[in-house]
Design a protein around this motif. Structure first.
Motif, short mmCIF file in Angstrom:
data_model
loop_
_atom_site.label_atom_id
_atom_site.label_comp_id
_atom_site.label_asym_id
_atom_site.label_seq_id
_atom_site.Cartn_x
_atom_site.Cartn_y
_atom_site.Cartn_z
N UNK A 89 2.66 -3.02 -24.07
CA UNK A 89 1.48 -3.64 -23.46
C UNK A 89 1.76 -5.09 -23.08
N UNK A 90 3.04 -5.44 -22.97
CA UNK A 90 3.37 -6.84 -22.65
C UNK A 90 2.60 -7.31 -21.43
N UNK A 91 2.19 -8.54 -21.47
CA UNK A 91 1.32 -9.15 -20.46
C UNK A 91 -0.07 -8.50 -20.46
N UNK A 92 -0.41 -7.85 -21.59
CA UNK A 92 -1.69 -7.14 -21.72
C UNK A 92 -1.93 -6.18 -20.57
N UNK A 93 -0.88 -5.40 -20.32
CA UNK A 93 -0.98 -4.37 -19.27
C UNK A 93 -1.23 -3.03 -19.96
N UNK A 94 -2.34 -2.36 -19.62
CA UNK A 94 -2.57 -1.03 -20.19
C UNK A 94 -1.42 -0.10 -19.79
N UNK A 95 -1.05 0.79 -20.70
CA UNK A 95 0.04 1.71 -20.35
C UNK A 95 -0.44 2.77 -19.37
N UNK A 96 0.53 3.30 -18.61
CA UNK A 96 0.24 4.21 -17.49
C UNK A 96 -0.27 5.56 -17.98
N UNK A 97 -0.82 6.32 -17.04
CA UNK A 97 -1.20 7.71 -17.31
C UNK A 97 0.00 8.61 -17.09
N UNK A 108 0.82 -1.22 0.00
CA UNK A 108 0.00 0.00 0.00
C UNK A 108 0.84 1.26 0.00
N UNK A 109 2.10 1.16 0.44
CA UNK A 109 2.99 2.33 0.33
C UNK A 109 3.31 2.57 -1.13
N UNK A 110 3.68 3.80 -1.41
CA UNK A 110 4.00 4.12 -2.81
C UNK A 110 5.46 4.57 -2.94
N UNK A 111 6.02 4.31 -4.11
CA UNK A 111 7.43 4.60 -4.38
C UNK A 111 7.54 5.43 -5.66
N UNK A 112 8.64 6.18 -5.75
CA UNK A 112 8.96 6.87 -7.01
C UNK A 112 10.18 6.22 -7.62
N UNK A 113 10.08 5.89 -8.90
CA UNK A 113 11.24 5.46 -9.68
C UNK A 113 11.73 6.72 -10.40
N UNK A 114 12.94 7.14 -10.06
CA UNK A 114 13.47 8.41 -10.57
C UNK A 114 14.01 8.28 -12.00
N UNK A 115 14.33 9.44 -12.55
CA UNK A 115 14.96 9.54 -13.87
C UNK A 115 14.14 8.79 -14.92
N UNK A 116 12.81 8.93 -14.82
CA UNK A 116 11.91 8.17 -15.70
C UNK A 116 11.29 9.05 -16.78
N UNK A 117 11.88 10.23 -17.00
CA UNK A 117 11.31 11.13 -18.01
C UNK A 117 11.70 10.73 -19.43
N UNK A 118 12.83 10.04 -19.57
CA UNK A 118 13.30 9.67 -20.92
C UNK A 118 13.34 8.15 -21.07
N UNK A 119 12.96 7.69 -22.27
CA UNK A 119 13.07 6.27 -22.63
C UNK A 119 12.33 5.37 -21.63
N UNK A 120 11.24 5.85 -21.09
CA UNK A 120 10.38 4.96 -20.29
C UNK A 120 9.03 4.92 -20.98
N UNK A 121 8.23 6.00 -20.84
CA UNK A 121 6.91 5.97 -21.50
C UNK A 121 7.06 5.75 -23.00
N UNK A 122 8.10 6.34 -23.61
CA UNK A 122 8.21 6.20 -25.06
C UNK A 122 8.63 4.79 -25.46
N UNK A 123 9.14 4.00 -24.53
CA UNK A 123 9.47 2.60 -24.83
C UNK A 123 8.49 1.65 -24.13
N UNK A 124 7.43 2.19 -23.52
CA UNK A 124 6.50 1.34 -22.78
C UNK A 124 5.75 0.43 -23.76
#
Ligand SMILES: Cc1ncc(COP(=O)(O)O)c(C=O)c1O
Ligand SMILES: N[C@@H](CCCC[NH3+])C(=O)O
Length: 426
Positions: free
Chosen positions: A391-399, A373-389
């Motif tokens: 749907x593997x395992x039929x997971x909808x991509x994040x907001x 239930x606690x939440x974490x931040x994965x840092x340095x995620x502005x580049x090459x994360x969402x643009x390389x995201x």
């Protein structure tokens, strides 16, 4: 690792009560409001990264062309376009994204080893500033397409300077055995060929030696080699206008100390001046350095699996959201959104996602005092994360959410199951 400043500080910082903040907003509140996994970006961080490049190049005939592949979300492209930035694209899709975000076509350069004729035509018709051409075969194809459209294509020859960028082998691009660029020894012939083709206009020469480069020296080496070539090619009778030095400047994921963008630009300009080329138009194509440390990926702890040898912290973000650790064993700092209670027992965990791959990890051997239930931040995620995201395992991509001061707005809605199934036929 946690003794280093937070990546992206001071935009990312802890409040007096220990809550992790982006600009004036608490990240935990954003995660609660919008759900997880969630990418959150700081507008101020992106703008200040761009202005460091613009400052370093001020007073020169120079253009910053953001490498769209690093993060191609529309809101990010439009805020960069509004700040005067150009764009480096590598596909028809990126062309469409840049134009939709308000890019000025003449500030677009088109890189990549495999441009299709259809992509060439779309870019020609849009009136882009330059094609960075990577082979003689591509010159011939582009000439055909330009002739068929009754247009002239401005081209810059991308050479492979055979310089070691001293980065991860998968993101090094300027070595002789990489697929990128025209070999140093073939550059003169390529320029002569381009100059002889009626559908092309030779606009310049360039290189791109790799990504996540943390020293100035490889850039200076590449610049020297490109200038040697430029002088030889011009002496052989082909005038070359501009020089494009590509992207590649690294960011601090942990304790790396890459040169600041303005300092790097000053070094490059000083070298250009010293060689008598200070008046030439200069193009740079930074991607990661503009957005990498402007974003985080927020995730919630689902389960803890303590073990004798290894303990796992299972979170709701995965390799399909943050693929860099799986691809390159890349390090991303991971921090709880709320400070742990005084004296709370910590444990060393591998932080892993729900995807059915052993490579699905976000961080290894991280000391965390967390509960489900606690939440974490994965840092340095502005580049090459969402643009390389994916749907593997039929997971909808994040907001995605963009923050400016105490304002936050959703810039990409979370994908739905309907989105996942769209276009599929039984
Ligand atoms: C031609 C070209 N320009 C620019 C970039 C941007 O690289 P970076 O995000 O490392 O600045 C890349 C990717 O490495 C590239 O291939
Ligand atoms: N995807 C790489 C960078 C590739 C740069 C593109 N040539 C990374 O995440 O580090």
């Amino acid at each position: 690792m946690n003794s280093f400043p937070l990546p992206g500080a001071p935009v990312f910082h802890r409040s007096e009560n220990g809550a992790l903040m982006i600009e004036d907003l608490g990240l935990d509140e954003l995660a609660q409001e919008h759900g997880t996994p969630l990418f959150v970006y700081s507008q101020a961080a992106i703008e200040s990264a761009l202005s460091a490049w613009q400052r370093g190049l001020a007073g020169r005939d120079a253009l910053v062309c953001y490498a769209v592949k690093a993060n191609s979300s529309q809101a990010i492209l439009s805020l960069l376009a509004q700040a005067g930035c150009g764009f480096d694209i590598v596909s028809g899709g990126e062309l469409a994204r840049a134009l939709a975000a308000g890019a000025e076509p003449e500030k677009i350069v088109f890189s990549g080893v495999g441009k299709t004729r259809r992509e060439m035509q779309a870019a020609l018709e849009a009136g882009i500033g330059c094609f960075n051409v990577e082979s003689e075969a591509e010159l011939l194809a582009l000439n055909d397409v330009a002739a068929a459209c009754g247009l002239t294509a401005p081209v810059s020859i991308r050479v492979n300077p055979d310089v070691d960028a001293r980065t991860h082998p998968y993101i090094s691009t300027g070595l002789r055995d990489n697929k990128f660029g025209i070999a140093h020894d073939h550059a003169l012939a390529a320029c002569q060929l381009a100059a002889s083709l009626p559908g092309l206009r030779v606009a310049g020469i360039g290189c791109h030696i790799g990504s996540q480069i943390t020293e100035a020296a490889p850039y200076l080496d590449a610049l020297e080699r490109v200038l040697d070539l430029l002088e030889a090619i011009e002496a052989a009778g082909v005038p070359l206008g501009q020089i494009d030095l590509g992207g590649g400047l690294g960011i601090a994921y942990a304790d790396e100390t890459p040169p600041a963008a303005d300092a790097l630009c000053q070094l490059l300009l000083a070298r250009l001046d010293a060689r008598g080329h200070g008046q030439r138009r200069l193009i740079v194509e930074p991607g990661r350095a503009l957005v990498g440390n402007a974003g985080v990926c927020l995730t919630e702890v689902l389960y803890l699996k303590p073990g004798e040898d290894k303990s796992f912290c299972i979170v709701d973000a995965a390799m399909n959201d943050v693929p860099r650790p799986a691809l390159y064993e890349a390090f991303h700092r991971i921090e709880p959104l709320q400070a742990a209670a005084e004296g709370a027992p910590g444990r060393v965990y591998d932080v892993v996602g729900p995807v059915c791959e052993s490579g699905d990890w976000l961080g290894r051997r991280r000391l965390l005092a967390v509960q489900p239930g606690d939440r974490l931040a994965v840092f340095s995620a502005g580049a090459y994360c969402m643009s390389m995201a994916s749907n593997y395992n039929s997971r909808p991509r994040a907001a995605e959410v963009l923050v400016s001061g105490d304002m936050a707005r959703v810039i990409r809605q979370r994908e739905t199951i309907e989105d996942l199934l769209r276009g599929e036929l039984p």
